[in-house]
Scaffold this active site. Structure first.
Site, PDB file in Angstrom:
ATOM      1  CG  ASP A 166      -7.425  -0.590   6.891  1.00 34.42           C
ATOM      2  OD1 ASP A 166      -7.204  -0.805   5.676  1.00 34.42           O
ATOM      3  OD2 ASP A 166      -6.977   0.404   7.485  1.00 34.42           O
TER       4      ASP A 166
ATOM      5  NE  ARG B 276      -1.789  11.237   6.299  1.00 41.20           N
ATOM      6  CZ  ARG B 276      -2.062  11.731   5.094  1.00 41.20           C
ATOM      7  NH1 ARG B 276      -2.669  10.984   4.195  1.00 41.20           N
ATOM      8  NH2 ARG B 276      -1.727  12.965   4.780  1.00 41.20           N
TER       9      ARG B 276
ATOM     10  CD  GLU C 222      -2.932   1.095   2.318  1.00 40.34           C
ATOM     11  OE1 GLU C 222      -3.342   2.134   2.861  1.00 40.34           O
ATOM     12  OE2 GLU C 222      -3.386  -0.029   2.573  1.00 40.34           O
ATOM     13  CE  LYS C 223       0.710   2.949   4.670  1.00 36.65           C
ATOM     14  NZ  LYS C 223       0.097   1.669   5.043  1.00 36.65           N
TER      15      LYS C 223
ATOM     16  CE1 TYR D 250       0.225   4.935   6.899  1.00 35.34           C
ATOM     17  CE2 TYR D 250      -1.196   4.384   8.747  1.00 35.34           C
ATOM     18  CZ  TYR D 250      -1.036   4.883   7.467  1.00 35.34           C
ATOM     19  OH  TYR D 250      -2.132   5.331   6.760  1.00 35.34           O
TER      20      TYR D 250
ATOM     21  CG  ASP E   5      -2.260  -0.354   5.546  1.00 36.27           C
ATOM     22  OD1 ASP E   5      -1.170  -0.915   5.349  1.00 36.27           O
ATOM     23  OD2 ASP E   5      -2.373   0.857   5.789  1.00 36.27           O
TER      24      ASP E   5
END
Length: 716
Positions: A105, A321, A8-9, A319, A103
Site C-alpha cells: 500500500d 492493524r 516492513e515488520k 497482522y 506492505d
C-alpha cells in the site's frame, strides 16, 4: 548474487525466512539464508525533523515565524531506532541487490523507500508484493518481482506528501491558535479536528434537543375464516410526513384512523421469506476495538496494545492493524488445521463444518492486509494475562463462527393498502439458531430486508379478507441521539462520509475507500485512530464519563474557533485527489504542501486577539512529581523559585517557596526532600543544624493566599 530483503515488520521478515528453504538463525533482527539476508523495520524508522532541528529559534513559539515550512523536509532516525537504521545501512553496503518488502500500500511503499533514500542507496531495488504471509503465497510473490521504478516510488512520494502536509498543518495551526488563546498545547490536526467535531456535534444535538411529540397508529384486524387477529401499524406515505419521519399532529393521525375504520373490510396480502443470517465477518482492528469496548469496556488503545503483544510476543495472531475483514482462499484450505489447533488451545469444541465457504474468503477483497485471525503458533496460552486472553479468545471465536451454520429465519409479512399508506405487520420465527446457539453474546445487525416484529401471527402465503377494528393513536416523543462511546466513535471514523453534506466530497471519500471493504468514506487509519482519541482526551478536549466520551467546554469552544477548512473531513478528500495526481506524475509534494499554506496564510492577517475558549487548560506537564497538591489534587513539581502546582493555569496558586520567610527565620533552606515530607506527612521533623542537633517540629496548617502556612511547634 547476494540479496538483502527489507521487510516492513518482524512478522513478515520471519515469515519470508520460513518460506525460503534451508535452516535459519536470527541474530539481532537479521536472518541469513544461503545468499539471502533478511531484515526488517519496526514501522517507520525515520521521522520528519522538528522545526528547531533546522533553526533553534523555532523552539520558542512566535506568530512572526509562521508559516513554518521548508523546501525539503529532512527525515531523521526516530529516537531509539537510530541503531536499527545504521544496521540496515551496513547490510545494504554488503549486498548486490535489495528487495523492497514493504506492505503493498502507499504507506508500505514509503516506509522502505525512505530508508533507501536516507542511505543514499544506488544499488538495484526490486519490489515484492506480499498480501498474505502463508509460505505458498510468499513463494509465489517472489517469482513475481518487479523493478522498484519511479512509477512505484511515486506511490511512496504520495504518502510522504501526506505526512509532510499533516506536519505543516499541525505545526502552524497549533502554534497560531495556542498563541492566540495564550494556551500552550492547543493541537490541531487533519484527522484530530474532524473527530473532535463528531463528538462536539453529537453532544450539542443532545444538549439542544427539544422533545417533539409525534403520533403512530395501530389497528386490530380479524382475519376471516382463520381465527387470527393481527395488530397492524400504519406506514404513512412520504408526502404525509411533517418532518420526513413523523406525523406531528394528533388530530390528523386520528382523522386518518377514523377514515380507515369507516371501511373496515379490507383485502390483505400475506408473504413469507426464508432468511439466512450469516455470522459476522472476522475482525479488522476497528471492529475488534469496537467489540472489546462494548463487551468488556476496553478503551481503543488498550485493545491495540494487546493485539501488538499477541502478535509480537506470542505470534498468536496475524497482522493486527488491518483494515480488512476478508481472507485469501489459501486461508480456507488451511482453516481445518488452524482451527483444530486453536480449539485444542482454548479447550473448546464446536461442530465446525469445513465445507462451509464463508463470504470472508475472497481474494479480490484482500488488499494490503487481511482479517485478524489466530495462527498455528504453539505458545503457552496460560502465559497470557487475563485481558490478553479475552482479546485472543474473541479473535479465535469470530473465526470459528465462519464454519458454523447461519441462523435460519422465516419471516411472515401482512400488508393492507390504504389511501394513507400501508398497514403492515411482521412476524419472525427462528427455524435454526445456527451459530447463535454457541455465540449468543455476539450481537447481530438487523438485515436490510428484516422488519421489526409487530406481534406473533402465522398464516400461509395468499390473499385474505380482514375486518379492521379498535384503532389506537399512540403518542410518542422523539429521542436525542446517543452519546458516543469509543466503540461507536471509531465506527463513525471509518464511515464519516455519511455526515458530509457536500455531495462531491462525500463521493471522493467513498472512492478513496473503494477497495477497502472495512471502510466506507473514512478518516485516519487502523494504526492511528486510537492515538487520535487518546490525544483528544490528553488535550482536555474530551473526557470519559463511564463508557461515554463527551466533549468538554474547552473542546466545544476550541472546535468552533477553528476555520472551516480544518474542522471537516473535506480536507482528507481534497488531499486524496492531489495524492492521486502525485502517483500519476501530475503533481508533486510541493503541490499538496502549498495547498495547506494557501489555506493557512490568510489567517495570519486576522485579528485573533479576542478569541476565547472556556473550560480548564489541559495539563500536559511531564516533570517529576514531588507530591500531591493539597488544594486540587494535581501534582506538585519543582521550579526555580519553589515547589508549585501544575494546575496553576486553572487558578490553583498553591506553592511552597524556596525563599519562604518562615524557614529563613529558622535558618533553613527549603530542600526538595523537605518539601516532599511537608506535602506527604503534613507533620514532619526537620533537622536544622546537624552540628548542634537542633530539631524543629513543624505543622503545615493550611493555605493562605495560595501559600503553604506553617507554625513552629517545638524547638529543642
Amino acid at each position: 548474487m547476494k540479496s538483502l530483503i527489507i521487510a516492513e515488520k518482524p512478522e513478515l521478515g520471519r515469515a519470508i525466512a520460513k518460506a525460503i528453504d534451508g535452516p535459519d538463525k536470527e541474530v539481532h533482527g537479521v536472518i541469513v539464508k544461503k545468499n539471502v539476508v533478511i531484515t526488517w523495520a519496526y514501522g517507520h524508522l525515520l521521522r520528519l525533523a522538528e522545526p528547531d532541528e533546522y533553526d533553534p529559534k523555532y523552539k520558542k513559539w512566535n506568530k512572526e515565524d509562521l508559516p513554518i515550512c521548508f523546501d525539503n523536509w529532512k527525515l531523521v532516525p526516530d529516537g531509539s531506532k537510530k541503531d536499527r537504521v545504521q544496521q540496515i545501512i551496513t547490510l545494504m553496503q554488503d549486498c548486490d541487490q535489495i528487495i523492497h518488502a514493504g506492505d503493498p500500500d502507499d504507506e508500505g511503499q514509503f516506509l522502505i523507500d525512505e530508508i533507501l533514500d536516507y542511505a543514499k542507496n544506488t544499488k538495484p531495488v526490486k519490489r515484492v508484493y506480499i498480501n498474505d504471509n502463508t509460505p505458498s503465497n510468499i513463494k509465489k510473490a517472489f517469482h513475481q518481482l518487479i523493478d522498484n521504478d519511479d512509477k512505484l516510488r511515486a506511490v511512496g512520494r504520495s504518502a510522504y506528501a501526506r505526512a509532510v502536509a499533516d506536519y505543516v498543518v499541525g505545526i502552524n495551526y497549533s502554534r497560531l491558535y495556542s498563541l492566540a488563546l495564550r494556551r500552550k498545547g492547543m493541537s490541531v490536526g487533519r484527522v484530530q479536528s474532524p473527530t473532535l467535531g463528531l463528538i462536539v456535534t453529537r453532544d450539542e444535538l443532545i444538549d439542544h434537543h427539544k422533545k417533539q411529540k409525534y403520533y403512530e397508529m395501530e389497528v386490530q384486524g380479524d382475519v376471516e375464516k382463520q381465527d387470527t387477529t393481527i395488530t397492524f401499524a400504519l406506514k404513512p406515505k412520504n408526502d404525509l410526513l411533517d418532518d420526513g419521519k413523523h406525523i406531528l399532529s394528533q388530530k390528523i393521525m386520528q382523522d386518518m384512523c377514523d377514515d380507515i375504520l369507516k371501511e373496515p373490510h379490507r383485502k390483505m396480502k400475506v408473504d413469507e421469506k426464508l432468511m439466512d443470517v450469516k455470522p459476522p465477518l472476522p475482525f479488522n482492528l476497528a471492529k475488534l476495538q469496537a467489540h472489546m469496548n462494548t463487551k468488556y469496556g476496553f478503551d481503543l488503545s488498550k485493545t491495540d496494545a494487546i493485539t501488538q503483544t499477541l502478535r509480537d510476543k506470542y505470534q498468536a495472531i496475524t497482522y493486527n492493524r488491518s483494515d480488512s475483514q476478508y481472507l485469501k482462499e489459501e486461508h480456507f484450505t488451511e482453516a481445518a488445521q488452524v482451527l483444530t489447533h486453536v480449539m485444542k488451545k482454548l479447550n473448546e469444541t464446536y461442530p465446525v463444518d469445513y465445507k462451509i465457504h464463508s463470504e470472508c474468503f475472497n481474494d479480490k477483497y484482500v488488499t494490503a492486509h487481511h482479517a485478524i485471525i489466530p495462527t498455528m503458533s504453539d505458545f503457552n496460552i496460560a502465559a497470557l494475562l487475563p485481558d490478553e486472553r479475552k482479546v485472543y479468545e474473541e479473535i479465535c471465536r469470530q473465526y470459528i463462527m465462519q464454519f458454523l451454520p447461519p441462523v435460519k429465519k422465516r419471516q411472515v409479512s401482512a400488508v393492507i393498502p390504504t389511501e394513507y399508506g400501508d398497514l403492515k405487520a411482521t412476524s419472525t420465527f427462528i427455524l435454526d439458531e445456527g451459530y447463535k446457539q454457541y455465540f449468543k453474546n455476539n450481537k447481530e445487525e438487523k438485515g436490510d430486508n428484516e422488519e421489526v416484529d409487530t406481534g406473533k401471527f402465522d398464516l400461509p402465503k395468499g390473499n385474505y379478507e380482514v375486518s379492521l377494528h379498535d384503532g389506537i393513536v399512540n403518542e410518542k416523543e422523539t429521542n436525542p441521539p446517543k452519546r458516543y462511546t469509543q466503540a461507536s466513535l471509531i465506527k463513525d471514523m471509518t464511515s464519516i462520509a455519511k455526515y458530509v453534506e457536500d455531495k462531491e466530497i462525500k463521493e471522493i471519500l467513498k472512492k478513496k475507500d473503494k477497495d477497502k471493504k472495512g471502510e466506507n468514506g473514512s478518516i485516519g487509519t487502523s494504526a492511528t485512530r486510537s492515538q487520535i482519541v487518546e490525544t483528544l482526551i490528553k488535550r482536555g478536549y474530551v473526557q470519559m464519563k463511564g463508557k461515554n466520551i463527551i466533549s468538554t467546554q474547552l473542546g466545544k469552544d476550541f472546535y468552533h474557533l477553528l476555520p472551516e477548512e480544518i474542522k471537516k473531513a473535506d480536507l482528507t478528500a481534497k488531499w486524496w485527489v492531489i495524492q492521486e495526481d502525485i502517483k500519476e506524475g501530475n503533481a508533486d509534494v510541493s503541490t499538496l504542501v502549498q495547498s495547506v499554506l494557501d489555506a493557512f496564510t490568510p489567517h495570519l492577517k486576522e485579528n485573533l486577539s479576542n478569541l476565547k475558549a472556556g473550560g480548564e487548560v489541559p495539563i500536559d506537564d511531564d516533570r517529576e512529581a514531588i507530591g500531591v497538591c493539597p488544594v486540587c489534587g494535581n501534582k506538585i513539581v519543582e521550579n526555580s523559585k519553589g515547589y508549585g502546582c501544575v494546575n496553576y493555569r486553572n487558578g490553583c496558586k498553591f506553592a511552597i517557596w524556596k525563599d519562604d520567610q518562615f524557614f529563613k527565620n529558622i535558618h533553613k533552606d527549603v530542600s526538595k526532600p523537605m518539601a516532599e515530607k511537608l506535602l506527604k506527612d503534613k507533620y514532619c521533623l526537620v533537622k536544622l543544624m546537624e552540628q548542634e542537633e537542633e530539631v524543629v517540629k513543624i505543622l503545615q496548617l493550611g493555605i493562605r493566599n495560595g501559600r503553604a502556612v506553617y507554625r513552629l511547634l517545638d524547638k529543642k
